[in-house]
Design an enzyme around this catalytic site. Structure first.
Site, short mmCIF file in Angstrom:
data_model
loop_
_atom_site.label_atom_id
_atom_site.label_comp_id
_atom_site.label_asym_id
_atom_site.label_seq_id
_atom_site.Cartn_x
_atom_site.Cartn_y
_atom_site.Cartn_z
N LYS A 1 41.39 37.63 41.21
CA LYS A 1 42.12 36.72 42.12
C LYS A 1 41.18 36.39 43.26
O LYS A 1 40.73 37.27 43.98
CB LYS A 1 43.39 37.40 42.64
CG LYS A 1 44.15 36.54 43.66
CD LYS A 1 45.40 37.27 44.16
CE LYS A 1 46.04 36.55 45.35
NZ LYS A 1 47.10 37.38 45.98
N TYR B 1 41.06 41.70 43.49
CA TYR B 1 41.53 40.68 44.43
C TYR B 1 40.55 40.54 45.60
O TYR B 1 40.32 41.50 46.33
CB TYR B 1 42.92 41.12 44.93
CG TYR B 1 43.54 40.33 46.05
CD1 TYR B 1 43.24 38.99 46.27
CD2 TYR B 1 44.48 40.94 46.89
CE1 TYR B 1 43.85 38.29 47.30
CE2 TYR B 1 45.09 40.23 47.92
CZ TYR B 1 44.77 38.92 48.13
OH TYR B 1 45.37 38.23 49.15
#
Lengths: 299, 299, 299, 299
Positions: free
Chosen positions: C165, C137
């Site tokens: 992400k 992420y």
């Protein structure tokens, strides 16, 4: 050691326009005279303050000649000759040399960001066509390209590039220049709010339009540093810092001309699209100038 | 006037870990002793250099107690107690006070950017729970939020927030603080490469991990400023500037520990994911330290 | 092809606190239920919206277990386990795996900026200790370090790092990932105002807290893209863009909880120093939600 | 509804120079002819690609006339007339109108950052002196000033300012324009790597120099969007994205002329200080063009 004809406070006059947006040369000469009389150590026409990029070739030439005539060898003269094309930069540099300028100041004007090699070639070409010194001027906020300290170091290999003017406001750039190039390189500070830090870091001079408004404070700051009196330099800096920040924040031509008007001196008109300060800004500037005036007899 | 228990060189010890990534308290005490013996004007455990945010509560408490015990009232102690939640910040502040810290240092740690009102409330809550002074610490690069000079000015309205530590490296922030708040506010510089400019601007002290490696140069710079000798301060600054830039560029814990090893002093291990400098970086640091050593007997 | 257990709208519940700033687990479960019932394609507790970094270990564990119990295998679950130290990240990852999470989400939390090598080692160590997939992420605004697309590509070499992400809001990052890694890599968009551009660029899913407020619009946008109906996707995006921008600008926990209150749903309290929206902000949010409601039956 | 004479792919020809750095008008006409023949929906001489700011007044006038003559009403013509001064911008706008241009494109060229009021006055003055439409062009990277979406909205109040060209590369600017101004405002994307996202967001057209090298791919992308076929648009975008990124990263005049040479078409020489791509860059561009060529018959 590289030849450095400048030191101390190098003053940048405004370019006054009349109602038809033509330059008012007689008024310009009065401004030059004020700056010389105030004790400036050098005069720099056709700088950013003088809105050089907005002028025609003929206007630039008239300004150069008027300055040289008015200064009459009392202090050295640094003429701005930056241009988007190499051809035009050579043209204006040669004009300045023939007219009698002490040196020329060149920033790599850019629309398309220039590569380092393009910039070096640009300076090299101009340098080969004149014999007076060149001050390489870094001011990304106006010229549109940022010359790294390493590039500035490269430019100093060109024989008549002998001076650096740094206007990024980043004190670390000056540390680098001094550390990499030694005490003999002359670098000038062009960021007004950095005046104290730059002199502390060893700057040779301060290129400033503030000398149109508060020459005595500018010069006194330089003198205190020359006398190795940091406490006095600090006191003098804090007296003027609000003005130094204001004129940069608002744009030098706008702030200086409005400031001149507030001091009762005709700063002349503007070239569109540039306009004077707004009413609120003018009022703020008036407050700053008044505060300086009330303090100035105390130090 | 606000109470300011610190001045000069405030030294930040590293936190040494053993092979199991547990803190080596006896080794930590040796580092504290070195810093005090070298003449540091204050000691600041649990700072950024001491990787405070990576430690458990128990580890923080052990570090605080070990520092106070070792320093034994010779110089004032500034304990870092910043935490993401207000609850935990209060907890660690109270612990530090009870343990005998002179003051606490608090930055508004943030995952979610805090609003100005949230930050003021955070400091106010903590301040109401302790009676020792607070240093408000601005370092957006580590803490994740940037406190404007105007916000710092607001924080100084809280009675026991009496000191500011500015680590943005922006000299204009210090000009603002001094200009807005007067000579009586004590602000500290936390950006190593800004040491000369910050002292020139009137900083009361310099919070630095460099004192682990070159305490004599750090202290001599402060002394030169105290003696109003700008030329000497400038010379001393240029002797150390390469190291000051290097340790900030590489991260203080990595650079200081590796530097200690190069000086023959055990800096201890790291807490993962933090790692030592790479081989190339270590070699670069060795060159910088050697250059300083060869110059150091000359000034 | 890498295993990708998620797609579509991955919903991030808030973490509700009671008056003592303790987590209200029963209320949290109601929020999870709402998100599942609304048709979310996945549930992600302990995300940024869930203020994970502000929680104690025990609180994190209770949240993980409550989510898994409430979801009851209806949709996959992505548990946030990021931590400053590698040791703690391993600990929480293993807890999540044992508790029954589908995958874990890890951002390289940083106080000291991590080097690329430190980040790779961090992910590699955690990955070697669990057998469920990891979503890497990237969100520099909260985690404090920016992972370049090239670094993300490196992380994907680690066997169970199977999803990215991206929350920088820079669409060019997604172009790079898709171009460099091919159609088989699953990347998720975590920047709400980029939802349309990211799906256009080929994002597999959208990680969003907006599903707490407007799940039907979020899901309809995804469906339109699945049906290759760009005109409809654009219409749906412009219906929700003002809300998407607002919640990001104000901070997700603040904006989502206040939005829930405006919809008549108890969002729970905050953990200090985080506070609710101000009155003016609440009024602005009310206007945005009302405008959406009045339009929503038209498409 | 505002009058919008342009849509689709608006192609920007290069300005070829001969060995003396004078413009080669016959070669320029060949480039214009290639762009029209390839199916471009509009032609824009004197753009950034055409290095307009580096040209003399006479050169600009010759280029304008040559374009109009060569296009011969087959597609609409957009002439760049930006200038530092309002006076010169009026002059060139009036010249373009008399010569037969469909519209003029104006960016607020700046050395000194202009205030919003100065920019509005600048456009307003020019607009009052001509009767053809104006495209307001925002490209801070070249023009030196960033017009906010709110300012662009203000400019659209001026009757013949009917089009916006956004080149910041920030997709959120386009969302704002569309959301604030409705579907009837025509905005054009000038950031090549943003082509897919901008069309997804509802851009009316794409102002691009890429049409000198890959017109069929540029036009096919536009067509896919017109046919509401997002999957096809995405495929087409990923075929060209590497080239789109490359030409922006290297500077359009350098990259396009070198690319033309690689395709066996004489792109002409440069005006100093601008230079061609280096050997390494040329080789990289060759690889990108070859990869596109090998894929192009597959979609």
């Amino acid at each position: 050691m590289k030849k450095a004809p400048f030191k101390g406070v190098v003053a940048y006059p405004v370019t006054p326009f009349d109602n038809n947006e033509s330059i008012d040369i007689p008024l310009f000469k009065k401004h030059v005279e004020r700056l010389v009389s105030a004790g400036s150590h050098g005069i720099a026409p056709l700088g950013s303050t003088g809105v050089m990029p907005y002028l025609t070739d003929a206007e630039k030439e008239a300004m150069t000649e008027a300055t040289i005539q008015q200064v009459a060898n009392r202090v050295p003269i640094l003429v701005g000759v930056s241009n988007l094309t190499t051809e035009k930069t050579v043209y204006h540099s040669q004009f300045a040399e023939k007219a009698g300028a002490t040196a020329v100041m060149i920033s790599p004007m850019s629309y398309w960001k220039l590569t380092d090699d393009e910039i070096v070639k640009h300076y090299d070409t101009v340098a080969s066509k004149i014999s007076i010194p060149i001050m390489a001027y870094n001011n990304p906020a106006t010229a549109g390209v940022d010359m790294s300290p390493a590039l500035l170091k490269r430019l100093l290999q060109i024989p008549n590039v002998t001076m650096i003017k740094e206007s990024t406001g980043d004190i670390q750039r000056m540390h680098y220049l001094r550390k990499e190039l030694g005490e003999e390189v002359t670098f000038f500070n062009g960021s007004n709010p950095l005046a104290l830090a730059a002199f502390s870091a060893g700057a040779t001079g301060w290129c400033t339009a503030a000398a149109n408004l508060i020459p005595e404070l500018n010069i006194a700051l330089y003198d205190a540093v020359q006398e190795n009196d940091l406490d006095q330099a600090r006191r003098l800096f804090y007296k003027q810092v609000d003005l130094l920040k204001f004129i940069v924040a608002k744009g030098l031509p706008r702030a200086i001309k409005t400031g001149l008007d507030l001091l009762g001196i005709d700063g002349g008109g503007f070239k569109s699209p540039l306009k004077p300060l707004t009413e609120n800004e003018t009022s703020e500037l008036d407050g700053i100038l008044s505060a300086i005036k009330s303090e100035i007899y105390q130090y």
